[in-house]
Scaffold this motif. Structure first.
Motif, PDB file in Angstrom:
ATOM      1  N   THR A   1       0.823  -1.200   0.000  1.00  0.00           N
ATOM      2  CA  THR A   1       0.000   0.000   0.000  1.00  0.00           C
ATOM      3  C   THR A   1       0.861   1.255   0.000  1.00  0.00           C
ATOM      4  N   THR A   2       0.401   2.268  -0.709  1.00  0.00           N
ATOM      5  CA  THR A   2       1.130   3.518  -0.862  1.00  0.00           C
ATOM      6  C   THR A   2       1.108   4.324   0.428  1.00  0.00           C
ATOM      7  N   GLY A   3       2.250   4.918   0.768  1.00  0.00           N
ATOM      8  CA  GLY A   3       2.333   5.770   1.948  1.00  0.00           C
ATOM      9  C   GLY A   3       1.675   7.116   1.736  1.00  0.00           C
ATOM     10  N   THR A   4       2.032   7.800   0.653  1.00  0.00           N
ATOM     11  CA  THR A   4       1.368   9.040   0.269  1.00  0.00           C
ATOM     12  C   THR A   4       1.503   9.226  -1.234  1.00  0.00           C
ATOM     13  N   TYR A   5       0.442   9.725  -1.844  1.00  0.00           N
ATOM     14  CA  TYR A   5       0.409   9.958  -3.288  1.00  0.00           C
ATOM     15  C   TYR A   5       0.890  11.355  -3.666  1.00  0.00           C
ATOM     16  N   LEU A   6       1.253  12.166  -2.683  1.00  0.00           N
ATOM     17  CA  LEU A   6       1.767  13.524  -2.932  1.00  0.00           C
ATOM     18  C   LEU A   6       0.771  14.366  -3.730  1.00  0.00           C
ATOM     19  N   GLY A   7      -0.528  14.136  -3.493  1.00  0.00           N
ATOM     20  CA  GLY A   7      -1.564  14.924  -4.153  1.00  0.00           C
ATOM     21  C   GLY A   7      -2.003  14.394  -5.495  1.00  0.00           C
TER      22      GLY A   7
ATOM     23  N   LYS B   1      -3.674  11.639  -6.054  1.00  0.00           N
ATOM     24  CA  LYS B   1      -4.974  10.993  -5.909  1.00  0.00           C
ATOM     25  C   LYS B   1      -5.751  11.638  -4.763  1.00  0.00           C
ATOM     26  N   LYS B   2      -7.049  11.427  -4.779  1.00  0.00           N
ATOM     27  CA  LYS B   2      -7.902  11.789  -3.647  1.00  0.00           C
ATOM     28  C   LYS B   2      -8.414  10.492  -3.043  1.00  0.00           C
ATOM     29  N   VAL B   3      -7.845  10.129  -1.892  1.00  0.00           N
ATOM     30  CA  VAL B   3      -8.130   8.835  -1.281  1.00  0.00           C
ATOM     31  C   VAL B   3      -8.665   9.029   0.133  1.00  0.00           C
ATOM     32  N   PHE B   4      -9.755   8.348   0.414  1.00  0.00           N
ATOM     33  CA  PHE B   4     -10.284   8.296   1.782  1.00  0.00           C
ATOM     34  C   PHE B   4     -10.804   6.882   2.007  1.00  0.00           C
ATOM     35  N   ASN B   5     -10.119   6.137   2.877  1.00  0.00           N
ATOM     36  CA  ASN B   5     -10.455   4.738   3.136  1.00  0.00           C
ATOM     37  C   ASN B   5     -10.668   4.500   4.625  1.00  0.00           C
ATOM     38  N   ILE B   6     -11.600   3.627   4.920  1.00  0.00           N
ATOM     39  CA  ILE B   6     -11.757   3.099   6.274  1.00  0.00           C
ATOM     40  C   ILE B   6     -11.554   1.596   6.189  1.00  0.00           C
ATOM     41  N   GLY B   7     -10.663   1.067   7.046  1.00  0.00           N
ATOM     42  CA  GLY B   7     -10.314  -0.337   6.949  1.00  0.00           C
ATOM     43  C   GLY B   7     -10.399  -1.074   8.275  1.00  0.00           C
ATOM     44  N   ALA B   8     -10.442  -2.388   8.180  1.00  0.00           N
ATOM     45  CA  ALA B   8     -10.423  -3.255   9.362  1.00  0.00           C
ATOM     46  C   ALA B   8      -9.788  -4.576   8.964  1.00  0.00           C
ATOM     47  N   GLY B   9      -9.075  -5.190   9.926  1.00  0.00           N
ATOM     48  CA  GLY B   9      -8.410  -6.436   9.606  1.00  0.00           C
ATOM     49  C   GLY B   9      -8.193  -7.313  10.818  1.00  0.00           C
ATOM     50  N   PHE B  10      -7.707  -8.532  10.552  1.00  0.00           N
ATOM     51  CA  PHE B  10      -7.489  -9.498  11.628  1.00  0.00           C
ATOM     52  C   PHE B  10      -6.338 -10.426  11.248  1.00  0.00           C
TER      53      PHE B  10
ATOM     54  N   PHE C   1      -7.497   6.231   6.439  1.00  0.00           N
ATOM     55  CA  PHE C   1      -6.431   6.838   5.639  1.00  0.00           C
ATOM     56  C   PHE C   1      -7.027   7.918   4.757  1.00  0.00           C
ATOM     57  N   TYR C   2      -6.407   9.105   4.810  1.00  0.00           N
ATOM     58  CA  TYR C   2      -6.834  10.228   3.968  1.00  0.00           C
ATOM     59  C   TYR C   2      -5.606  10.818   3.304  1.00  0.00           C
ATOM     60  N   ASP C   3      -5.649  10.944   1.984  1.00  0.00           N
ATOM     61  CA  ASP C   3      -4.515  11.480   1.242  1.00  0.00           C
ATOM     62  C   ASP C   3      -5.082  12.181   0.010  1.00  0.00           C
ATOM     63  N   ALA C   4      -4.972  13.499  -0.044  1.00  0.00           N
ATOM     64  CA  ALA C   4      -5.669  14.219  -1.103  1.00  0.00           C
ATOM     65  C   ALA C   4      -5.024  15.574  -1.366  1.00  0.00           C
TER      66      ALA C   4
ATOM     67  N   LEU D   1      -2.492  17.094   1.575  1.00  0.00           N
ATOM     68  CA  LEU D   1      -2.537  16.687   2.979  1.00  0.00           C
ATOM     69  C   LEU D   1      -2.615  15.166   3.046  1.00  0.00           C
ATOM     70  N   SER D   2      -1.894  14.589   3.997  1.00  0.00           N
ATOM     71  CA  SER D   2      -1.948  13.139   4.204  1.00  0.00           C
ATOM     72  C   SER D   2      -2.073  12.854   5.688  1.00  0.00           C
ATOM     73  N   ALA D   3      -2.967  11.927   6.046  1.00  0.00           N
ATOM     74  CA  ALA D   3      -3.157  11.569   7.450  1.00  0.00           C
ATOM     75  C   ALA D   3      -3.578  10.107   7.548  1.00  0.00           C
ATOM     76  N   TYR D   4      -3.127   9.455   8.596  1.00  0.00           N
ATOM     77  CA  TYR D   4      -3.461   8.052   8.839  1.00  0.00           C
ATOM     78  C   TYR D   4      -3.563   7.831  10.333  1.00  0.00           C
ATOM     79  N   ALA D   5      -4.568   7.048  10.750  1.00  0.00           N
ATOM     80  CA  ALA D   5      -4.727   6.715  12.163  1.00  0.00           C
ATOM     81  C   ALA D   5      -5.185   5.266  12.284  1.00  0.00           C
ATOM     82  N   SER D   6      -4.705   4.604  13.345  1.00  0.00           N
ATOM     83  CA  SER D   6      -5.044   3.197  13.550  1.00  0.00           C
ATOM     84  C   SER D   6      -5.164   2.896  15.032  1.00  0.00           C
ATOM     85  N   VAL D   7      -6.096   2.005  15.368  1.00  0.00           N
ATOM     86  CA  VAL D   7      -6.229   1.457  16.711  1.00  0.00           C
ATOM     87  C   VAL D   7      -6.224  -0.057  16.580  1.00  0.00           C
ATOM     88  N   SER D   8      -5.403  -0.721  17.395  1.00  0.00           N
ATOM     89  CA  SER D   8      -5.307  -2.173  17.268  1.00  0.00           C
ATOM     90  C   SER D   8      -5.198  -2.833  18.636  1.00  0.00           C
ATOM     91  N   SER D   9      -5.662  -4.063  18.694  1.00  0.00           N
ATOM     92  CA  SER D   9      -5.548  -4.893  19.881  1.00  0.00           C
ATOM     93  C   SER D   9      -4.749  -6.126  19.506  1.00  0.00           C
TER      94      SER D   9
END
Length: 442
Positions: free
Chosen positions: A242-248, A250-259, A289-292, A302-310
């Motif tokens: 997965t891409t770290g940042t597209y440097l503007g 693309k306009k990307v906004f994703n919500i993800g979940a995994g296990f 993940f937001y990168d736009a 602007l690029s921002a990413y946040a995650s919460v995990s157990s």
């Protein structure tokens, strides 16, 4: 692996001569361009000053500080749709090579996978040695496009313990259904006895204590997955990374979940001091993940990413990360971090992670490109530690030619944990390192 590298270069030259068509890093294999083999190269060189953890030694000599130069990563990729509905991907490279490394280690095989598209766009099934991983976005990261100096390392949850630098022998299914992008993986974990940690200290794995550790018995299958809803622009899932940042771009906004789940992955001595407790490895995460672009004319983004995990590795499990460690010993066994730049980033507990960055306008520095400052924070509350882990990485990228040529200057700050009189691991001091990285690739 040197022979492999020479063979790949020879094959590339052969394709170039036969196809007589090379453009944008692609060797076209047919006339309409639908089948091709793409080549990419990437090199990351670090120059670093490190405040070593207390008690650190280099070849037995105490060192409070170190300055070094090393190859953080050097990679070569070959991939493409080489046959009808078939996708081929191979990556070779080297990681963490410094003055303390084994000489002439050479490139090793990172990835070798192939998949077949059974349902266009919706379902591809493949297998091999690969980095298709679950849990979170940066469990499979494109290291050439990370925004900061490094990716959130804890998301590669079993890195070099039961895998080969993240990669496992696996079968996977991937695809896109509407805005939903998914990957599901069944992997065969590699033998713990072949890991560097085991070879360095086999007693730690073979001697049972009440602290959980990886099981030395034959491993069970590891099942993992990651699902993300892509609200705006669609991201490619040709490769797992997965891409770290597209440097503007693309306009990307994703919500993800995994296990990730692996039965009987861990073991420890029961509290009664007699019985053996065998438990599963269970990891869960959600992220956004937001990168736009902010102003497409100026090129700001602007690029921002946040995650919460157990993460559940079992009772009190903890493990250090020490990228390209500049020390190879410690005189203070009570320092949990070990020598050099080690820091406990992996363990049973809850992890919070955030990174954000702002790309200035294009040509801010004229023909010399622009700047992208960033900050990232990992805040983990691990079961074994009396205090939380707060790990910071902040700096600025000088984008001379996007990700293909960039200079990064970063300050990394880590806590040091030592055992107190009650046997608790508490934070005592903070140590820092300053890293100058130059990355070039195509």
């Amino acid at each position: 692996m040197k022979n492999t590298f020479l063979l790949i270069c020879l094959l590339a030259g052969t394709f170039s001569l036969s196809a007589q068509n090379f453009k944008d890093g692609k060797l076209f294999l047919n006339e309409d361009g639908s089948r091709y083999l793409k080549i990419t190269l990437n090199n990351q060189i670090w120059m670093r000053y490190n405040q070593n953890n207390p008690g650190s030694t280099v070849n037995g000599e105490p060192r409070n500080n170190t300055a070094d130069v090393g190859i953080r990563r050097s990679r070569m990729q070959l991939f493409g749709p080489v046959a009808y509905r078939s996708f081929f991907y191979v990556q070779i490279g080297i990681n963490n090579f410094n003055a303390l490394s084994d000489r002439k280690a050479g490139f090793f095989l990172h990835d070798a996978v192939v998949d077949y598209e059974f349902i266009p766009r919706a379902l591809s099934i493949g297998g091999g040695l690969g980095g298709w991983s679950g849990v979170s976005r940066f469990a499979s990261s494109s290291t050439s496009s990370v925004m900061g100096l490094d990716l959130p390392l804890y998301q590669e949850a079993t890195n070099d313990v039961t895998d080969q630098f993240l990669r496992k022998l696996e079968v996977y299914a991937k695809g896109k259904i509407g805005h939903l992008d998914y990957r599901i993986i069944v992997a065969e974990p590699m033998a713990i006895q072949k890991s560097a940690n085991y070879i360095a200290n086999p007693a730690a794995f073979n001697t049972l204590t009440t602290v959980s550790n990886f099981n030395t018995a034959a491993p069970q299958a590891q099942v993992q997955g990651y699902f993300q809803y892509q609200f705006f622009d669609e991201e490619s899932n040709q490769t797992p990374y997965t891409t770290g940042t597209y440097l503007g771009a693309k306009k990307v906004f994703n919500i993800g979940a995994g296990f990730l789940n692996q039965e009987k992955a861990m073991r420890r001595l029961a509290d009664n001091g007699t019985d053996t407790v065998v438990s599963a490895l269970r990891l869960l995460a959600v992220d956004v993940f937001y990168d736009a672009p902010l102003n497409q004319t100026k090129g700001t983004a602007l690029s921002a990413y946040a995650s919460v995990s157990s993460y559940d590795y079992g009772k009190n499990y903890v493990r250090n990360a020490a990228p390209m460690n500049p020390a190879n010993g410690s005189q203070l066994p009570g320092v949990l971090n070990g020598g050099g730049n080690g820091v406990p980033l992996f363990g049973t507990g809850t992890n919070f992670y955030f990174q954000g960055g702002y790309k200035f306008r294009n040509k801010l520095l004229g023909k010399m490109g622009t700047l992208l400052p960033y900050v990232s924070v990992q805040y983990s509350k691990l079961e074994k530690l009396a205090d939380p882990v707060a790990y910071y990485d902040c700096g600025v990228n000088w984008l001379i030619s996007g990700h293909n040529s960039k200079i990064s200057l970063a300050l990394q700050s880590r806590p040091v944990f030592e055992a107190n009189g009650a046997g608790e691991y508490v934070k005592t001091v903070r140590k820092n390192d300053i890293v100058l990285q130059y990355q070039v690739g195509f």
